[in-house]
Structures are given as structure tokens and as C-alpha cells.
Design an enzyme around this catalytic site. Structure first.
Site, short mmCIF file in Angstrom:
data_model
loop_
_atom_site.label_atom_id
_atom_site.label_comp_id
_atom_site.label_asym_id
_atom_site.label_seq_id
_atom_site.Cartn_x
_atom_site.Cartn_y
_atom_site.Cartn_z
CG ASP A 106 -82.29 22.04 33.90
OD1 ASP A 106 -81.20 22.52 34.22
OD2 ASP A 106 -83.30 22.76 33.76
CB THR A 110 -84.33 13.84 37.09
OG1 THR A 110 -84.85 15.00 37.72
CG2 THR A 110 -85.42 12.81 36.91
C1 PRP Z 1 -88.28 17.54 34.28
C2 PRP Z 1 -87.80 16.65 33.17
C3 PRP Z 1 -86.77 15.79 33.84
C4 PRP Z 1 -86.20 16.68 34.91
C5 PRP Z 1 -84.88 17.26 34.46
O1 PRP Z 1 -89.28 16.91 34.99
O2 PRP Z 1 -88.86 15.90 32.64
O3 PRP Z 1 -87.33 14.64 34.42
O4 PRP Z 1 -87.14 17.75 35.13
O5 PRP Z 1 -84.34 18.10 35.46
P1 PRP Z 1 -82.95 17.79 36.18
O6 PRP Z 1 -82.01 17.28 35.13
O7 PRP Z 1 -82.55 19.12 36.73
O8 PRP Z 1 -83.19 16.80 37.27
P2 PRP Z 1 -90.21 17.69 36.01
O9 PRP Z 1 -89.64 17.63 37.37
O10 PRP Z 1 -90.53 19.05 35.49
O11 PRP Z 1 -91.52 16.79 36.01
P3 PRP Z 1 -92.48 16.51 34.75
O12 PRP Z 1 -91.72 15.60 33.82
O13 PRP Z 1 -93.67 15.84 35.32
O14 PRP Z 1 -92.78 17.82 34.10
#
Ligand code: PRP
Length: 183
Positions: A106, A110
């Protein structure tokens, strides 16, 4: 249109199970070609990537070890929080071809944090496979080696991705229905 209710919001069909299967197969074919004479260590980013990884890994035909790592940034909201929580230490990845498996990129915070985290272990290579990417949301320049589909910046659930903890088990991907303006 077949709407689904996830927690307190309605979602509409976005990417079918059949389309997901084709995207995963295409990524697997490319990885199989790129690493034909190599071994891989898949690092599955939990929880969102578990369905994608489970399907992708069964289509990868080079020797592959599997590790998991919990990272999360969304919390219970529909917006990425901008900070990444990586609680565990990662397995020893030195000298290995690390394939990071993510459900969605996104803002990219992360994946950027993960790459930084893993690079410190001097692996042989780091590549990233993401089922979905939202290029318009990326807050920095990112190198994502294998992407299933680029999507607009709308909130999606299903196939591992959740809204407030729910919806991960949907076998297709759904996009949130925005409420009609009241005025
Ligand atoms: C989601 C997804 C990625 C991250 C992407 O994880 O799985 O790891 O967000 O977002 P970013 O590019 O803005 O950093 P989430 O935090 O929802 O945890 P989850 O995988 O346990 O649902």
C-alpha cells in the site's frame, strides 16, 4: 451485484478467484524461470500473505524453505498507520535468496522496513512478490519484483486481507462500497 458484508461495511466483487489463480500462476512461472538453478527462502509476511503464499509456494518448483514473519501496519482501520511493527527476530537469512511474500503493498512502508531489516543479515539476494500493489499510494520509490496486479487506492478484503480482522477467508477479493453522499 453480490455484495458481501464484512464487519460493519459492504464490499463488492473486485478480483475473482479465477483471476487470482491466473495471477499467482504467472508469478510462479516467472519465479521458476528466474531461480531455475537456485534455492529460495520464502519469507511469508503474516497474516495477510498466508493465502497467497500457500498457493504460490505450491506452484514454485525450485527448492524452497519457508519462514514466516509477523508485521502489521493497518491495525483495525482502512488506512495504513505509517508505522510498522515487526516483533520477532527473523530466521538466519545470510547467504540465502530471500523471497518476501506479501499480499499487498500500500504505502510501501512495511516492505521498505522489512527489506531494511533483512538486508542487515547479508542475504545473497532479496526479491519481493506481492499479489497487489497500489502505486498511487506508495510513499517512496519501491522495487517490487513480482506483482499480480496494480490497483487503485481503494480498500480491499479477502484472500488473506482483512477489515478489522474479518474477511480473510473470502476466496475472491472485494473492494469497499463507499457510502452515497448525503447532500
Ligand atoms: C498489510 C499488508 C502489508 C501492509 C501493507 O498488513 O499485509 O503487510 O499492510 O501496507 P503498507 O504498504 O502501507 O505498509 P496489516 O498491517 O494489515 O497486517 P496483516 O497482514 O496482519 O493484516
Amino acid at each position: 451485484m453480490d455484495l458481501v458484508q464484512v464487519h460493519d461495511r459492504a464490499f463488492k466483487p473486485f478480483i475473482s478467484a479465477q483471476e487470482i489463480e491466473e495471477m499467482v500462476q504467472k508469478i510462479a512461472n516467472t519465479i521458476n524461470a528466474d531461480f531455475a538453478s537456485e534455492e529460495l527462502t520464502a519469507l511469508v509476511i503474516m497474516k495477510g500473505a498466508m493465502f497467497f503464499a500457500s498457493d504460490l509456494l505450491r506452484k514454485i518448483h525450485v527448492p524452497v524453505k519457508v519462514e514466516t514473519l509477523r508485521a502489521h501496519s493497518y491495525g483495525d482501520n482502512m488506512l495504513s498507520s505509517g508505522s510498522v511493527f515487526i516483533p520477532e527476530s527473523v530466521a538466519d537469512l545470510s547467504g540465502q535468496n530471500v523471497l518476501i511474500i506479501e499480499d499487498i503493498v500500500d504505502t510501501g512502508t512495511t516492505i521498505a522496513e522489512l527489506i531494511k531489516h533483512i538486508a542487515g543479515q547479508t542475504p545473497k539476494s532479496i526479491t519481493v512478490a506481492a499479489l497487489l500493489s497500489k502505486p498511487q499510494m506508495h510513499s517512496q520509490v519501491l522495487s517490487i519484483d513480482y506483482v499480480g496486479a496494480e490497483i487503485p487506492p481503494a480498500f480491499v478484503v479477502g484472500y488473506g486481507m482483512d477489515y478489522a480482522g474479518y474477511g480473510r477467508g473470502l476466496d475472491a477479493i472485494y473492494v469497499v462500497v463507499e457510502p452515497e453522499p448525503t447532500t
